[in-house]
Write a protein that holds these residues in place. Structure first.
Motif, PDB file in Angstrom:
ATOM      1  N   VAL A  55      41.583  38.898  34.382  1.00 39.15           N
ATOM      2  CA  VAL A  55      41.168  40.086  35.117  1.00 39.15           C
ATOM      3  C   VAL A  55      39.742  39.865  35.581  1.00 39.15           C
ATOM      4  CG1 VAL A  55      40.873  42.586  34.994  1.00 39.15           C
ATOM      5  CG2 VAL A  55      42.611  41.498  33.587  1.00 39.15           C
ATOM      6  N   GLU A  56      39.485  40.097  36.874  1.00 39.73           N
ATOM      7  CA  GLU A  56      38.136  39.917  37.387  1.00 39.73           C
ATOM      8  C   GLU A  56      37.841  40.902  38.515  1.00 39.73           C
ATOM      9  OE1 GLU A  56      37.430  36.207  39.620  1.00 39.73           O
ATOM     10  OE2 GLU A  56      39.601  35.933  39.543  1.00 39.73           O
ATOM     11  N   ARG A  57      36.554  41.154  38.706  1.00 41.24           N
ATOM     12  CA  ARG A  57      36.115  42.034  39.788  1.00 41.24           C
ATOM     13  C   ARG A  57      35.926  41.196  41.036  1.00 41.24           C
ATOM     14  NH1 ARG A  57      30.641  45.620  39.583  1.00 41.24           N
ATOM     15  NH2 ARG A  57      29.652  43.659  40.136  1.00 41.24           N
ATOM     16  N   THR A  58      36.392  41.703  42.160  1.00 42.18           N
ATOM     17  CA  THR A  58      36.221  41.026  43.433  1.00 42.18           C
ATOM     18  C   THR A  58      35.409  41.918  44.362  1.00 42.18           C
ATOM     19  OG1 THR A  58      38.297  41.903  44.313  1.00 42.18           O
ATOM     20  CG2 THR A  58      38.396  39.757  43.226  1.00 42.18           C
ATOM     21  N   SER A  59      34.794  41.309  45.344  1.00 48.90           N
ATOM     22  CA  SER A  59      33.991  42.051  46.320  1.00 48.90           C
ATOM     23  C   SER A  59      34.706  42.084  47.657  1.00 48.90           C
ATOM     24  CB  SER A  59      32.627  41.379  46.502  1.00 48.90           C
ATOM     25  OG  SER A  59      31.917  41.396  45.299  1.00 48.90           O
ATOM     26  N   ARG A  60      34.591  43.225  48.321  1.00 47.45           N
ATOM     27  CA  ARG A  60      35.135  43.360  49.671  1.00 47.45           C
ATOM     28  C   ARG A  60      33.977  43.625  50.623  1.00 47.45           C
ATOM     29  NH1 ARG A  60      39.548  47.802  49.434  1.00 47.45           N
ATOM     30  NH2 ARG A  60      39.020  47.903  47.261  1.00 47.45           N
TER      31      ARG A  60
END
Length: 95
Positions: A55-60
């Motif tokens: 699980v990881e945070r991604t940037s848009r």
């Protein structure tokens, strides 16, 4: 899509039955797991359980969109989302 689902209460009961632990203990452990995931992903740390999931945070990036009701162009600000990837053991269980 799966035609069956397992909610948190049913999951807690199933884990408690298979481990011999009380449902309260299992519920507390799952609560701790979810809290740790939220805290880690919120701070930008990737959480990986080898073979099962990551699980990881991604940037848009900011982008231009369109209001579907009016057709007007709108600016959508940059933001973050969460990416969950299945590991090899989880993928094998789904076959």
């Amino acid at each position: 899509m799966a035609d069956k689902s397992l909610n948190k209460t049913e999951l807690v009961a199933k884990i408690a039955a298979s481990t011999g632990q009380s449902q309260a203990t299992v519920d507390a452990v799952l609560g701790g797991l979810f809290d740790a995931l939220a805290e880690s992903v919120g701070s930008g740390t990737k959480v990986s359980i080898p073979g099962w999931l990551s699980v990881e945070r991604t940037s848009r990036a900011a982008r231009t969109g369109r209001n579907p009701q009016t057709g007007a162009t709108i600016q959508i600000p940059a933001g973050h989302s969460v990416k969950v990837s299945a590991g090899s053991k989880l993928k094998a269980a789904a076959k």
